[in-house]
Design an enzyme around this catalytic site. Structure first.
Site, short mmCIF file in Angstrom:
data_model
loop_
_atom_site.label_atom_id
_atom_site.label_comp_id
_atom_site.label_asym_id
_atom_site.label_seq_id
_atom_site.Cartn_x
_atom_site.Cartn_y
_atom_site.Cartn_z
CG ASP A 8 -1.77 1.25 1.32
OD1 ASP A 8 -2.39 1.75 0.31
OD2 ASP A 8 -1.90 1.78 2.51
CD GLU A 67 -5.03 0.74 -2.30
OE1 GLU A 67 -5.13 -0.09 -1.57
OE2 GLU A 67 -5.00 1.88 -1.96
CG ASP A 139 -0.55 3.16 6.20
OD1 ASP A 139 -1.29 3.63 5.35
OD2 ASP A 139 -0.19 3.90 7.27
#
Length: 172
Positions: A8, A67, A139
């Site tokens: 991420d 992502e 996160d």
């Protein structure tokens, strides 16, 4: 068994999560957050690149899932996010690892069941799906969700490939 590194990306904090997948069985390996210190953007990107490289060397993932960039509140933030993403992807590719990319909505849909899930729902479902004793940091949970999404997507593709052939839109 395959080992998946989920990422991420962020220019201040980059989450990472690693899972092992064997058939329908998924096992948590590790996760965490790369906290990027103050400094120029190139220096921060180097921290991300070096950290992802080290994680790859230490844990030997087979695949990486990242992502995709979403439209942030302003263009400057989106550009910085894209550059952080680029540093992470380059580190993975530099280790000769295949990289898959997923939209945030697809990740949430895969893990929670709705693309409109909030951060708390993602954290909760990651904890449940991986049978973790505690809720992972935000996160890190997002990165684990990306890895889970990739594992689910790969399973679906393998299932479709094994079903046979299609003729005129129907299975034969």
């Amino acid at each position: 068994m395959k080992r998946i590194l989920g990422i991420d990306p962020g220019s201040r904090k980059t989450g990472f999560g690693i899972i092992d997948v064997s058939g329908a069985s998924t096992r948590y390996v590790t996760s965490g957050v790369i906290r990027v210190p103050e400094g120029s953007l190139p220096e921060r990107l180097k921290v991300i690149f070096d950290a992802i490289t080290q994680i790859c060397l230490q844990h030997s993932p087979d695949q990486v899932a990242v992502e995709q960039v979403f439209m942030a509140k302003n263009a400057s933030s989106a550009l910085k996010l894209g550059q952080a993403r680029g540093a992470a992807i380059t580190a993975a590719v530099n280790q000769s690892l295949p990289v898959a990319e997923y939209e945030a909505r697809k990740v949430k849909q895969s893990v929670v069941g709705t693309g409109a899930a909030d951060k708390l729902q993602v954290q909760h479902m990651v904890k449940v799906l991986l049978r973790l004793p505690a809720t992972p940091q935000e996160d890190a949970a997002d990165a684990l969700a990306v890895a889970l999404c990739h594992a689910n997507t790969q399973e679906q593709l393998i299932g479709l490939a094994g079903r046979g052939q299609f003729r005129r839109g129907r299975m034969v």
